[in-house]
Design an enzyme around this catalytic site. Structure first.
Site, PDB file in Angstrom:
ATOM      1  N   HIS A  44       0.839  -1.209   0.000  1.00  0.00           N
ATOM      2  CA  HIS A  44       0.000   0.000   0.000  1.00  0.00           C
ATOM      3  C   HIS A  44       0.876   1.263   0.000  1.00  0.00           C
ATOM      4  O   HIS A  44       0.565   2.250  -0.667  1.00  0.00           O
ATOM      5  CB  HIS A  44      -0.892   0.039   1.239  1.00  0.00           C
ATOM      6  CG  HIS A  44      -1.905  -1.061   1.307  1.00  0.00           C
ATOM      7  ND1 HIS A  44      -1.842  -2.066   2.227  1.00  0.00           N
ATOM      8  CD2 HIS A  44      -3.012  -1.300   0.553  1.00  0.00           C
ATOM      9  CE1 HIS A  44      -2.866  -2.883   2.064  1.00  0.00           C
ATOM     10  NE2 HIS A  44      -3.583  -2.454   1.047  1.00  0.00           N
ATOM     11  N   SER A 193      -2.689  -8.287   2.806  1.00  0.00           N
ATOM     12  CA  SER A 193      -3.189  -8.254   4.192  1.00  0.00           C
ATOM     13  C   SER A 193      -3.558  -9.656   4.639  1.00  0.00           C
ATOM     14  O   SER A 193      -3.507  -9.988   5.817  1.00  0.00           O
ATOM     15  CB  SER A 193      -4.404  -7.340   4.287  1.00  0.00           C
ATOM     16  OG  SER A 193      -4.083  -6.074   3.766  1.00  0.00           O
TER      17      SER A 193
END
Ligand code: PAF
Length: 286
Positions: A44, A193
């Site tokens: 990210h 994630s």
């Protein structure tokens, strides 16, 4: 939870988001949006860095979008690390974080769905019915709420990227969609994630996915039979310890159509199950 001290402004409603963006627009500032579901990692942050290079101001959104999770999927277990995320974004010098809750994004009487019909089918679309409708709907909303010049997405979710490119082209949404190469651990595992779900022994197996799709891509470039090579690769992944192989396929990169003899850019894409995790990855055919 107490809010971390930083220069990062956090807004939770569309009116506040638009006021801040209007002020930037009045000052002739260009804007890049990085949509996320939080639990931020280095992948990210690479998107944020790219956004910062593209535009004067960066907005990150964090919203764990319920409509892209199926009834048997991990919505309630999806990692949520709000304070860590804020600190990472503040350290990355992001100006604005949009963190709506579900009642902001899907108020009472909400009944509109955006569906990108063709590229949402096959691959993950076959294994996660409705997933890309949820993605297309929420991304359309985020783009219309913030009207950025650029929106940055990772190539790890390659089918998602193609769906979003089709969405903005079809709906004439005036934004440049920018795709960024997957960020990997040193052993090749794509950052996600969901890697948090892997046990130690599963974590040791996981990099075999990248190794296998890379080998398939190389063999396809060297002219092997694509279908037979993908069947062999699925067997090799099971042998390596994955619990199931949802798919491993080669597709045209731009349209995700089955490979033809046209020789355009191609991609090998795969999804596997490993313990509680569902891992996806893809590489280009050299
Ligand atoms: O890739 C993601 O994190 C999500 O699918 C996205 C694009 C933020 C939409 O919820």
């Amino acid at each position: 939870m107490s809010e971390p001290v930083s220069s990062l402004t956090v807004v939770r409603d569309v009116g506040s988001l638009r006021r801040r963006i209007k002020a930037w627009r009045s000052a002739n500032r260009s804007i890049a949006l990085v949509p996320t579901m939080g639990a931020l990692h280095a992948g990210h942050l690479a998107l944020v860095e790219r956004a910062k290079a593209l535009a004067d101001e960066v907005v990150v959104s964090i919203f764990v979008n319920p409509t892209q999770f199926g009834p048997d999927e991990d919505l309630s277990a999806y990692p949520r690390r709000e304070a860590d995320d804020w600190n990472l974004l503040a350290a990355a010098d992001v100006g604005l974080l949009f963190m709506p809750d579900a009642s902001v994004m899907y108020p009472d009487q909400f009944q509109t769905e955006v569906r990108v019909t063709q590229v949402s089918q096959g691959l993950c679309g076959d294994h996660r019915p409705g997933h890309f409708d949820g993605v297309a709907t929420v991304v359309a909303k985020l783009l219309l709420q913030s009207l950025p010049d650029y929106a940055v997405f990772g190539e790890k979710d390659f089918q998602q990227l193609v769906v979003i490119q089709r969405l903005v082209a079809d709906l004439d949404i005036p934004v440049d969609i920018v795709g960024l190469p997957t960020v990997r651990e040193t052993d090749g595992l794509a950052l996600s994630s969901r890697n948090a779900y892997l046990s130690e022994s599963e974590r040791a197996i996981a990099p075999a996915l990248y190794r296998e799709i890379s080998a398939v891509a190389l063999d396809i470039a060297n002219g092997v039979d694509v279908a037979a090579r993908c069947t062999d690769a699925a067997a090799a992944l099971l042998k390596a310890g994955f619990d199931a192989v949802e798919y491993i396929e080669a597709r045209e990169a731009a349209t995700l159509a089955p490979l033809t003899a046209s020789g355009g850019p191609a991609r090998v894409l795969a999804a596997v199950a490993l313990g509680k995790a569902r891992l996806i990855d893809n590489v280009s055919v050299p």
